[in-house]
Scaffold this motif. Sequence first.
Motif, PDB file in Angstrom:
ATOM      1  N   ALA A  49       0.829  -1.206   0.000  1.00  0.00           N
ATOM      2  CA  ALA A  49       0.000   0.000   0.000  1.00  0.00           C
ATOM      3  C   ALA A  49       0.862   1.253   0.000  1.00  0.00           C
ATOM      4  CB  ALA A  49      -0.910   0.011   1.226  1.00  0.00           C
ATOM      5  N   LYS A  50       0.310   2.318  -0.503  1.00  0.00           N
ATOM      6  CA  LYS A  50       1.006   3.612  -0.517  1.00  0.00           C
ATOM      7  C   LYS A  50       0.397   4.570   0.516  1.00  0.00           C
ATOM      8  CE  LYS A  50       3.729   6.652  -2.670  1.00  0.00           C
ATOM      9  NZ  LYS A  50       5.142   6.662  -2.482  1.00  0.00           N
ATOM     10  N   HIS A  51      -0.889   4.352   0.865  1.00  0.00           N
ATOM     11  CA  HIS A  51      -1.594   5.270   1.761  1.00  0.00           C
ATOM     12  C   HIS A  51      -2.172   4.526   2.964  1.00  0.00           C
ATOM     13  CE1 HIS A  51      -1.427   7.535  -2.013  1.00  0.00           C
ATOM     14  NE2 HIS A  51      -1.344   8.581  -1.215  1.00  0.00           N
ATOM     15  N   PHE A  52      -2.265   5.252   4.067  1.00  0.00           N
ATOM     16  CA  PHE A  52      -2.748   4.710   5.337  1.00  0.00           C
ATOM     17  C   PHE A  52      -3.594   5.776   6.021  1.00  0.00           C
ATOM     18  CE2 PHE A  52       1.197   2.792   4.183  1.00  0.00           C
ATOM     19  CZ  PHE A  52       1.105   1.473   4.565  1.00  0.00           C
ATOM     20  N   ALA A  53      -4.490   5.343   6.895  1.00  0.00           N
ATOM     21  CA  ALA A  53      -5.217   6.281   7.750  1.00  0.00           C
ATOM     22  C   ALA A  53      -4.893   5.948   9.200  1.00  0.00           C
ATOM     23  CB  ALA A  53      -6.723   6.199   7.510  1.00  0.00           C
ATOM     24  N   VAL A  54      -4.678   6.984   9.986  1.00  0.00           N
ATOM     25  CA  VAL A  54      -4.465   6.848  11.427  1.00  0.00           C
ATOM     26  C   VAL A  54      -5.693   7.447  12.103  1.00  0.00           C
ATOM     27  CG1 VAL A  54      -3.052   7.525  13.404  1.00  0.00           C
ATOM     28  CG2 VAL A  54      -1.958   6.988  11.202  1.00  0.00           C
ATOM     29  N   HIS A  55      -6.464   6.593  12.776  1.00  0.00           N
ATOM     30  CA  HIS A  55      -7.688   7.010  13.468  1.00  0.00           C
ATOM     31  C   HIS A  55      -7.362   7.155  14.950  1.00  0.00           C
ATOM     32  CE1 HIS A  55      -8.978   4.832   9.851  1.00  0.00           C
ATOM     33  NE2 HIS A  55     -10.021   5.645   9.847  1.00  0.00           N
ATOM     34  N   PHE A  56      -7.500   8.354  15.481  1.00  0.00           N
ATOM     35  CA  PHE A  56      -7.208   8.614  16.884  1.00  0.00           C
ATOM     36  C   PHE A  56      -8.408   8.204  17.728  1.00  0.00           C
ATOM     37  CE2 PHE A  56      -4.454  11.254  14.390  1.00  0.00           C
ATOM     38  CZ  PHE A  56      -3.233  11.131  15.037  1.00  0.00           C
ATOM     39  N   LEU A  57      -8.195   7.251  18.623  1.00  0.00           N
ATOM     40  CA  LEU A  57      -9.273   6.714  19.449  1.00  0.00           C
ATOM     41  C   LEU A  57      -9.519   7.599  20.659  1.00  0.00           C
ATOM     42  CD1 LEU A  57      -8.329   2.921  19.376  1.00  0.00           C
ATOM     43  CD2 LEU A  57      -9.895   4.168  17.868  1.00  0.00           C
ATOM     44  N   THR A  58     -10.790   7.691  21.040  1.00  0.00           N
ATOM     45  CA  THR A  58     -11.155   8.424  22.248  1.00  0.00           C
ATOM     46  C   THR A  58     -11.288   7.440  23.405  1.00  0.00           C
ATOM     47  OG1 THR A  58     -13.563   8.227  22.097  1.00  0.00           O
ATOM     48  CG2 THR A  58     -12.516   9.980  20.781  1.00  0.00           C
ATOM     49  N   ASP A  59     -11.445   7.958  24.597  1.00  0.00           N
ATOM     50  CA  ASP A  59     -11.606   7.097  25.770  1.00  0.00           C
ATOM     51  C   ASP A  59     -12.913   6.303  25.728  1.00  0.00           C
ATOM     52  OD1 ASP A  59     -13.261   9.284  26.217  1.00  0.00           O
ATOM     53  OD2 ASP A  59     -12.436   9.746  28.190  1.00  0.00           O
ATOM     54  N   ARG A  60     -13.766   6.546  24.739  1.00  0.00           N
ATOM     55  CA  ARG A  60     -15.011   5.791  24.566  1.00  0.00           C
ATOM     56  C   ARG A  60     -14.886   4.706  23.479  1.00  0.00           C
ATOM     57  NH1 ARG A  60     -15.991  11.002  24.430  1.00  0.00           N
ATOM     58  NH2 ARG A  60     -16.566  10.997  22.235  1.00  0.00           N
ATOM     59  N   ASP A  61     -13.694   4.511  22.932  1.00  0.00           N
ATOM     60  CA  ASP A  61     -13.505   3.601  21.799  1.00  0.00           C
ATOM     61  C   ASP A  61     -12.832   2.278  22.157  1.00  0.00           C
ATOM     62  OD1 ASP A  61     -14.666   5.297  19.856  1.00  0.00           O
ATOM     63  OD2 ASP A  61     -12.783   6.424  19.671  1.00  0.00           O
ATOM     64  N   LEU A  62     -12.992   1.820  23.384  1.00  0.00           N
ATOM     65  CA  LEU A  62     -12.346   0.578  23.798  1.00  0.00           C
ATOM     66  C   LEU A  62     -12.826  -0.615  22.956  1.00  0.00           C
ATOM     67  CD1 LEU A  62     -10.337  -0.802  25.652  1.00  0.00           C
ATOM     68  CD2 LEU A  62     -12.179  -1.092  27.324  1.00  0.00           C
ATOM     69  N   ALA A  63     -14.108  -0.668  22.619  1.00  0.00           N
ATOM     70  CA  ALA A  63     -14.621  -1.785  21.811  1.00  0.00           C
ATOM     71  C   ALA A  63     -13.957  -1.803  20.439  1.00  0.00           C
ATOM     72  CB  ALA A  63     -16.140  -1.700  21.682  1.00  0.00           C
ATOM     73  N   LEU A  64     -13.731  -0.643  19.862  1.00  0.00           N
ATOM     74  CA  LEU A  64     -13.054  -0.563  18.575  1.00  0.00           C
ATOM     75  C   LEU A  64     -11.590  -0.996  18.713  1.00  0.00           C
ATOM     76  CD1 LEU A  64     -13.982   0.247  15.753  1.00  0.00           C
ATOM     77  CD2 LEU A  64     -13.149   2.543  16.228  1.00  0.00           C
ATOM     78  N   ALA A  65     -10.946  -0.605  19.794  1.00  0.00           N
ATOM     79  CA  ALA A  65      -9.574  -1.042  20.063  1.00  0.00           C
ATOM     80  C   ALA A  65      -9.530  -2.562  20.194  1.00  0.00           C
ATOM     81  CB  ALA A  65      -9.040  -0.382  21.335  1.00  0.00           C
ATOM     82  N   GLU A  66     -10.506  -3.123  20.867  1.00  0.00           N
ATOM     83  CA  GLU A  66     -10.555  -4.579  21.020  1.00  0.00           C
ATOM     84  C   GLU A  66     -10.742  -5.257  19.664  1.00  0.00           C
ATOM     85  OE1 GLU A  66     -12.729  -7.994  23.708  1.00  0.00           O
ATOM     86  OE2 GLU A  66     -13.524  -5.959  23.744  1.00  0.00           O
ATOM     87  N   ARG A  67     -11.638  -4.736  18.845  1.00  0.00           N
ATOM     88  CA  ARG A  67     -11.895  -5.318  17.522  1.00  0.00           C
ATOM     89  C   ARG A  67     -10.625  -5.329  16.663  1.00  0.00           C
ATOM     90  NH1 ARG A  67     -16.317  -4.930  13.019  1.00  0.00           N
ATOM     91  NH2 ARG A  67     -17.753  -4.838  14.769  1.00  0.00           N
ATOM     92  N   PHE A  68      -9.918  -4.192  16.628  1.00  0.00           N
ATOM     93  CA  PHE A  68      -8.754  -4.085  15.757  1.00  0.00           C
ATOM     94  C   PHE A  68      -7.470  -4.600  16.394  1.00  0.00           C
ATOM     95  CE2 PHE A  68     -11.631  -1.490  13.345  1.00  0.00           C
ATOM     96  CZ  PHE A  68     -11.235  -1.712  12.040  1.00  0.00           C
ATOM     97  N   GLY A  69      -7.504  -4.874  17.702  1.00  0.00           N
ATOM     98  CA  GLY A  69      -6.294  -5.320  18.379  1.00  0.00           C
ATOM     99  C   GLY A  69      -6.251  -6.775  18.775  1.00  0.00           C
ATOM    100  N   THR A  70      -7.408  -7.451  18.757  1.00  0.00           N
ATOM    101  CA  THR A  70      -7.417  -8.826  19.257  1.00  0.00           C
ATOM    102  C   THR A  70      -7.788  -9.856  18.200  1.00  0.00           C
ATOM    103  OG1 THR A  70      -9.720  -8.735  20.001  1.00  0.00           O
ATOM    104  CG2 THR A  70      -8.022  -8.032  21.579  1.00  0.00           C
TER     105      THR A  70
END
Length: 169
Positions: free
Chosen positions: A63-84
Amino acid sequence: MDDDAFETLMASVDQPLVVVTTAAEDERAGCLVGFHAQSSIDSEHYSVWLSKANHTYRTGLRAKHFAVHFLTDRDLALAERFGTTCSAETDKFDGLDVDTDEYAVPLLRDCPNRIVLERIAVLDDGGDHVCLASRVVAAHAGEPFTPLRVSAATHLEPGHPAESRAVHP
């Protein structure tokens, strides 16, 4: 070197977590990232370190392009989805509101605080992560937020154990 001292220092820094997404040849990938930083002011550069064990790393090599999504303190479920889970085995984007930008990068609609990057260099220093040095090509900011930090996600089990992080892919 005293490994405990290093771990204590890094825990005290308590880095914010982000989700990095990319696509190559119609294959989407994304992962939770704790190693990232602004790396230049003029012009705007940002660096992201991806684990060699992650499918996102392997997709990102094409890939040539990427997106960095800054998580808020309410985004733990999203962190779990993308991290586990592994995006080679699971569609991490399934059920999420996802837009695609002009570079075909998947953008998480629920994460309005994000930057889009164009990769300008890759640094593999022999460790278990590879640095993507990038130029910021777009930035989007919502409301001010409190970031989700590493300390809030220490209970999450990575999708790949540390032993599977190849030194040479």
